[in-house]
Design a protein around this motif. Structure first.
Motif, PDB file in Angstrom:
ATOM      1  N   ALA A   6       0.851  -1.231  -0.179  1.00  0.00           N
ATOM      2  CA  ALA A   6       0.071  -0.036   0.013  1.00  0.00           C
ATOM      3  C   ALA A   6       1.028   1.317   0.061  1.00  0.00           C
ATOM      4  O   ALA A   6       1.802   1.385   0.790  1.00  0.00           O
ATOM      5  N   GLY A  37       1.435  10.458  -9.405  1.00  0.00           N
ATOM      6  CA  GLY A  37       0.798   9.774 -10.251  1.00  0.00           C
ATOM      7  C   GLY A  37      -0.141  10.896 -10.760  1.00  0.00           C
ATOM      8  O   GLY A  37       0.350  11.549 -11.662  1.00  0.00           O
ATOM      9  N   ARG A  38      -1.425  10.932 -10.680  1.00  0.00           N
ATOM     10  CA  ARG A  38      -2.316  11.811 -11.018  1.00  0.00           C
ATOM     11  C   ARG A  38      -1.994  13.249 -10.373  1.00  0.00           C
ATOM     12  O   ARG A  38      -2.297  14.347 -10.979  1.00  0.00           O
ATOM     13  N   LYS A  58       5.994   9.505   0.036  1.00  0.00           N
ATOM     14  CA  LYS A  58       4.919   8.819   0.335  1.00  0.00           C
ATOM     15  C   LYS A  58       5.324   7.524   1.514  1.00  0.00           C
ATOM     16  O   LYS A  58       6.725   7.513   1.523  1.00  0.00           O
ATOM     17  N   LYS A  60       5.421   3.295   1.865  1.00  0.00           N
ATOM     18  CA  LYS A  60       5.086   2.122   1.163  1.00  0.00           C
ATOM     19  C   LYS A  60       4.764   1.020   2.264  1.00  0.00           C
ATOM     20  O   LYS A  60       5.895   0.937   3.259  1.00  0.00           O
ATOM     21  N   LYS A  82      -7.826   6.695   3.827  1.00  0.00           N
ATOM     22  CA  LYS A  82      -8.421   7.584   2.793  1.00  0.00           C
ATOM     23  C   LYS A  82      -9.036   9.122   3.232  1.00  0.00           C
ATOM     24  O   LYS A  82      -9.303   9.120   4.352  1.00  0.00           O
ATOM     25  N   ASP A  88      -4.109  10.049  -2.430  1.00  0.00           N
ATOM     26  CA  ASP A  88      -4.388   9.153  -1.228  1.00  0.00           C
ATOM     27  C   ASP A  88      -3.470   7.828  -1.478  1.00  0.00           C
ATOM     28  O   ASP A  88      -3.208   7.015  -0.425  1.00  0.00           O
ATOM     29  N   GLY A  89      -3.370   7.317  -2.825  1.00  0.00           N
ATOM     30  CA  GLY A  89      -2.343   6.156  -2.960  1.00  0.00           C
ATOM     31  C   GLY A  89      -3.114   5.035  -3.474  1.00  0.00           C
ATOM     32  O   GLY A  89      -4.124   5.075  -4.155  1.00  0.00           O
ATOM     33  N   LYS A  90      -2.487   3.878  -3.571  1.00  0.00           N
ATOM     34  CA  LYS A  90      -2.956   2.781  -4.168  1.00  0.00           C
ATOM     35  C   LYS A  90      -2.519   1.492  -3.112  1.00  0.00           C
ATOM     36  O   LYS A  90      -1.764   1.540  -2.329  1.00  0.00           O
ATOM     37  N   ILE A  91      -3.303   0.537  -3.440  1.00  0.00           N
ATOM     38  CA  ILE A  91      -3.026  -0.869  -2.954  1.00  0.00           C
ATOM     39  C   ILE A  91      -2.740  -1.959  -4.086  1.00  0.00           C
ATOM     40  O   ILE A  91      -3.530  -2.098  -4.980  1.00  0.00           O
ATOM     41  N   PHE A  92      -1.767  -2.598  -3.650  1.00  0.00           N
ATOM     42  CA  PHE A  92      -1.469  -4.003  -4.752  1.00  0.00           C
ATOM     43  C   PHE A  92      -1.247  -4.905  -3.967  1.00  0.00           C
ATOM     44  O   PHE A  92      -0.854  -5.063  -3.029  1.00  0.00           O
TER      45      PHE A  92
END
Length: 112
Positions: A6, A37-38, A58, A60, A82, A88-92
């Motif tokens: 994350a 990212g965006r 960020k 990780k 959130k 806000d980020g991403k989850i892989f």
């Protein structure tokens, strides 16, 4: 077993860690990372000069969980990380074939 990676905002780390602990996740690894990212960076002013910060700091988080805890872990991260804003980020999520605890030679879910 699944590995969850994350990428979250740095100030959300404590909330995410506590939420994961409440769900029974005992260990995690964190790294300070930078990326975009965006959000595409931002501008900062230092001593009257404006600088473009292309890579945003960020955190990780990496955690390996048994399949039975996957949904709980994802929900905990989503709810606690959130803000509703861009960045806000991403989850892989990826599969883990095996885990071995070095100290005891345990493997599989027992090594988690």
């Amino acid at each position: 077993m699944k590995k969850i990676e994350a990428i979250i905002r740095p100030f959300k780390l404590d909330e995410v860690k506590e939420a994961l602990q409440e769900e029974g996740i005992k260990g995690l690894t964190i790294s300070e990372v930078r990326g975009y990212g965006r959000q595409k960076g931002h501008k900062e002013t230092y001593r009257g000069s404006e600088y473009q910060i292309e890579f945003v700091p960020k955190i990780k988080i990496e955690v390996v969980v048994d399949n039975s805890l996957l949904e709980k872990a994802i929900d905990a991260i989503l709810k606690s990380a959130k803000t509703g804003q861009v960045g806000d980020g991403k989850i892989f999520i990826s599969n883990i074939e095996d885990v071995i605890r070095i100290r005891t030679d345990e493997s599989g879910p027992a090594a988690l």
